[in-house]
Design a protein around this motif. Structure first.
Motif, PDB file in Angstrom:
ATOM      1  N   VAL A  32       0.869  -1.169   0.000  1.00 54.92           N
ATOM      2  CA  VAL A  32       0.000   0.000   0.000  1.00 54.92           C
ATOM      3  C   VAL A  32       0.908   1.222   0.000  1.00 54.92           C
ATOM      4  N   ALA A  33       0.805   2.036  -1.047  1.00 57.65           N
ATOM      5  CA  ALA A  33       1.724   3.157  -1.229  1.00 57.65           C
ATOM      6  C   ALA A  33       0.993   4.490  -1.263  1.00 57.65           C
ATOM      7  N   ASP A  34       1.560   5.465  -0.589  1.00 56.34           N
ATOM      8  CA  ASP A  34       1.174   6.854  -0.758  1.00 56.34           C
ATOM      9  C   ASP A  34       1.564   7.268  -2.176  1.00 56.34           C
ATOM     10  N   MET A  35       0.986   8.363  -2.670  1.00 57.61           N
ATOM     11  CA  MET A  35       1.313   8.790  -4.029  1.00 57.61           C
ATOM     12  C   MET A  35       2.291   9.963  -4.061  1.00 57.61           C
ATOM     13  N   GLU A  36       1.884  11.117  -3.510  1.00 61.59           N
ATOM     14  CA  GLU A  36       2.655  12.341  -3.679  1.00 61.59           C
ATOM     15  C   GLU A  36       3.891  12.364  -2.780  1.00 61.59           C
ATOM     16  N   SER A  37       5.018  12.733  -3.376  1.00 55.85           N
ATOM     17  CA  SER A  37       6.327  12.724  -2.705  1.00 55.85           C
ATOM     18  C   SER A  37       6.748  11.315  -2.308  1.00 55.85           C
ATOM     19  N   THR A  38       6.074  10.313  -2.882  1.00 58.32           N
ATOM     20  CA  THR A  38       6.444   8.916  -2.647  1.00 58.32           C
ATOM     21  C   THR A  38       6.548   8.183  -3.981  1.00 58.32           C
ATOM     22  N   ILE A  39       5.451   8.022  -4.682  1.00 61.17           N
ATOM     23  CA  ILE A  39       5.477   7.387  -6.004  1.00 61.17           C
ATOM     24  C   ILE A  39       5.747   8.421  -7.093  1.00 61.17           C
ATOM     25  N   ILE A  40       5.175   9.609  -6.945  1.00 60.40           N
ATOM     26  CA  ILE A  40       5.558  10.726  -7.817  1.00 60.40           C
ATOM     27  C   ILE A  40       6.292  11.759  -6.967  1.00 60.40           C
ATOM     28  N   GLU A  41       7.042  12.624  -7.625  1.00 58.15           N
ATOM     29  CA  GLU A  41       7.901  13.556  -6.900  1.00 58.15           C
ATOM     30  C   GLU A  41       7.184  14.835  -6.478  1.00 58.15           C
ATOM     31  N   GLN A  42       5.995  15.078  -7.003  1.00 57.80           N
ATOM     32  CA  GLN A  42       5.291  16.326  -6.752  1.00 57.80           C
ATOM     33  C   GLN A  42       4.176  16.173  -5.708  1.00 57.80           C
ATOM     34  N   GLU A  43       3.736  17.338  -5.193  1.00 59.76           N
ATOM     35  CA  GLU A  43       2.476  17.461  -4.466  1.00 59.76           C
ATOM     36  C   GLU A  43       1.533  18.171  -5.437  1.00 59.76           C
TER      37      GLU A  43
ATOM     38  N   ALA B  72      10.094   3.598  -8.882  1.00 58.65           N
ATOM     39  CA  ALA B  72       8.674   3.326  -8.653  1.00 58.65           C
ATOM     40  C   ALA B  72       8.167   2.167  -9.513  1.00 58.65           C
ATOM     41  N   LYS B  73       8.437   2.231 -10.820  1.00 58.59           N
ATOM     42  CA  LYS B  73       7.941   1.171 -11.694  1.00 58.59           C
ATOM     43  C   LYS B  73       8.597  -0.169 -11.381  1.00 58.59           C
ATOM     44  N   THR B  74       9.882  -0.155 -11.063  1.00 60.95           N
ATOM     45  CA  THR B  74      10.579  -1.406 -10.758  1.00 60.95           C
ATOM     46  C   THR B  74      10.025  -2.028  -9.484  1.00 60.95           C
ATOM     47  N   LEU B  75       9.740  -1.207  -8.482  1.00 65.68           N
ATOM     48  CA  LEU B  75       9.155  -1.716  -7.242  1.00 65.68           C
ATOM     49  C   LEU B  75       7.847  -2.430  -7.508  1.00 65.68           C
TER      50      LEU B  75
ATOM     51  N   ARG C 217      -4.418   8.144 -12.918  1.00 69.04           N
ATOM     52  CA  ARG C 217      -3.376   8.233 -13.955  1.00 69.04           C
ATOM     53  C   ARG C 217      -2.086   7.581 -13.483  1.00 69.04           C
ATOM     54  N   VAL C 218      -1.734   7.798 -12.209  1.00 72.99           N
ATOM     55  CA  VAL C 218      -0.524   7.172 -11.663  1.00 72.99           C
ATOM     56  C   VAL C 218      -0.704   5.662 -11.581  1.00 72.99           C
ATOM     57  N   ARG C 219      -1.898   5.222 -11.224  1.00 71.97           N
ATOM     58  CA  ARG C 219      -2.189   3.781 -11.195  1.00 71.97           C
ATOM     59  C   ARG C 219      -1.864   3.140 -12.542  1.00 71.97           C
ATOM     60  N   ASP C 220      -2.354   3.738 -13.617  1.00 66.18           N
ATOM     61  CA  ASP C 220      -2.134   3.175 -14.948  1.00 66.18           C
ATOM     62  C   ASP C 220      -0.683   3.338 -15.395  1.00 66.18           C
ATOM     63  N   TRP C 221      -0.066   4.440 -15.036  1.00 66.01           N
ATOM     64  CA  TRP C 221       1.316   4.732 -15.439  1.00 66.01           C
ATOM     65  C   TRP C 221       2.308   3.742 -14.818  1.00 66.01           C
ATOM     66  N   VAL C 222       2.101   3.449 -13.544  1.00 65.83           N
ATOM     67  CA  VAL C 222       3.054   2.612 -12.803  1.00 65.83           C
ATOM     68  C   VAL C 222       2.660   1.143 -12.828  1.00 65.83           C
ATOM     69  N   GLY C 223       1.341   0.875 -12.918  1.00 69.72           N
ATOM     70  CA  GLY C 223       0.892  -0.509 -12.961  1.00 69.72           C
ATOM     71  C   GLY C 223       0.308  -1.022 -11.663  1.00 69.72           C
TER      72      GLY C 223
ATOM     73  N   ASP D 218      16.202   7.075   3.813  1.00 74.12           N
ATOM     74  CA  ASP D 218      16.559   8.487   3.733  1.00 74.12           C
ATOM     75  C   ASP D 218      17.378   8.815   2.493  1.00 74.12           C
ATOM     76  N   HIS D 219      18.053   7.810   1.939  1.00 74.58           N
ATOM     77  CA  HIS D 219      19.016   8.058   0.864  1.00 74.58           C
ATOM     78  C   HIS D 219      18.664   7.377  -0.451  1.00 74.58           C
ATOM     79  N   GLY D 220      18.200   6.148  -0.392  1.00 79.17           N
ATOM     80  CA  GLY D 220      17.986   5.358  -1.596  1.00 79.17           C
ATOM     81  C   GLY D 220      16.708   5.708  -2.322  1.00 79.17           C
ATOM     82  N   ASP D 221      16.509   5.069  -3.491  1.00 79.55           N
ATOM     83  CA  ASP D 221      15.262   5.225  -4.230  1.00 79.55           C
ATOM     84  C   ASP D 221      14.299   4.113  -3.826  1.00 79.55           C
ATOM     85  N   LEU D 222      13.207   3.979  -4.553  1.00 80.56           N
ATOM     86  CA  LEU D 222      12.184   3.019  -4.146  1.00 80.56           C
ATOM     87  C   LEU D 222      12.598   1.564  -4.309  1.00 80.56           C
ATOM     88  N   THR D 223      13.667   1.292  -5.053  1.00 82.35           N
ATOM     89  CA  THR D 223      14.143  -0.093  -5.119  1.00 82.35           C
ATOM     90  C   THR D 223      14.704  -0.546  -3.776  1.00 82.35           C
TER      91      THR D 223
END
Length: 303
Positions: free
Chosen positions: A92-103, A164-167, A191-197, A282-287
């Motif tokens: 279960v993922a938050d979207m803004e500032s988590t899956i996408i970089e914007q608010e 995000a997509k790799t996760l 839109r993010v649902r369809d974009w990321v899968g 704090d440092h890595g990406d979503l992978t």
């Protein structure tokens, strides 16, 4: 008592043998028996299994050891957890500032000349300084009179968080369900649902009448309690034990679901969230969330 301690370097950093050995030594100094380091990705991620310490002890010891290797600390995340049920069956993922970089609400504020003002309210809400629902209503009220065509325009600003997509692709390829649950708006979560899968999405709804935003949100507003309820509901529907769930987010409205999940990860989170979450990146990406589950780099599925 046992734990697996995962060390994960940021994409711009290198996890070297010195850091791994310092981590291992910090565990043995407290009386733990450690196994041979298991590299999940060369120079990037490594597991250290230990017997004798609970995860919290192990993580604290390793963090101290790594902090002592460089004046400003190493760009390496540390996640310690019990060795069982590492690969999760529900994300279960938050979207803004988590899956996408914007608010995205902040970006909409640009169209009424109030981006900085709205962003300041967002920052306070995400750090838990003000009530989330009240902050949503206050910010949306400032958008009253906007044509809903700006939604398509502002969507063009959205960029994915690295990994995000790799996760999502990797977890779904291994049988997990991945859902997006956001305090943001369905016009973007869909839109993010369809974009990321993602398999599904939940979010709030902007009230629009005759193509014009009314400045209101369709009630009820999805908030921190709703996110927790979503985690439990998806797990229940799919017969997934809580221990086999993962949640990720950055804001105070994510904290209840982070604390309830089998592995709740505060991702580049606001200070109050990072301080309370069981695990943090704090440092890595979503992978990093894949390495935390024990996936090896060769297991990754690119989205």
């Amino acid at each position: 008592m046992s734990a697996v301690v995962t060390l994960i370097a940021a994409a711009s950093a290198v996890l070297d043998e010195q850091a791994v050995q310092a981590a291992r030594a910090s565990l043995t100094a407290l009386g733990a028996d450690t196994g041979k380091p298991d590299w999940l990705a060369p120079d990037r991620a490594c597991d250290i299994a230990e017997e004798g310490l609970v995860p919290e002890q192990a993580e604290a010891a390793v963090r101290r050891a790594l902090a002592g290797l460089a004046p400003d600390g190493l760009a390496v995340d540390v996640i310690a957890q019990k060795p069982g049920n590492r690969k999760k069956r529900l994300l279960v993922a938050d979207m803004e500032s988590t899956i996408i970089e914007q608010e995205m609400l902040d970006e909409l504020g640009d169209y009424v000349g109030l981006k900085d003002h709205i962003a300041a309210i967002t920052a306070r809400a995400m750090n838990g300084e003000i009530d989330f629902k009240a902050a949503v209503r206050e910010r949306v009220a400032l958008l009253k009179g906007l044509n809903d065509s700006v939604i398509d325009e502002v969507w063009q600003r959205a960029t994915l968080m690295p990994g995000a997509k790799t996760l999502v692709s990797t977890m779904r390829a291994n049988g997990a369900t991945c859902v997006l649950v956001s305090g943001g708006f369905r016009c973007f979560t869909e839109r993010v649902r369809d974009w990321v899968g993602f398999d599904d999405d939940r979010g709030n709804v902007l009230e629009v009448v005759d193509g014009i935003m009314t400045g209101a949100v369709v009630e009820p507003i999805l908030d921190k309690d709703s996110k927790l309820e979503a985690l439990l509901a998806y797990a229940g529907e799919r017969h997934v034990p809580t221990a086999e769930t993962m949640a990720v987010g950055d804001g105070a409205n994510d904290l209840p679901m982070l604390l309830a999940a089998g592995l709740g990860v505060a991702f580049h989170a606001k200070p109050t969230v990072a301080a309370q979450a069981r695990a943090r990146v704090d440092h890595g990406d979503l992978t990093a969330l894949l390495f935390a589950q024990g996936y090896r780099i060769g297991d990754f599925v690119e989205g």
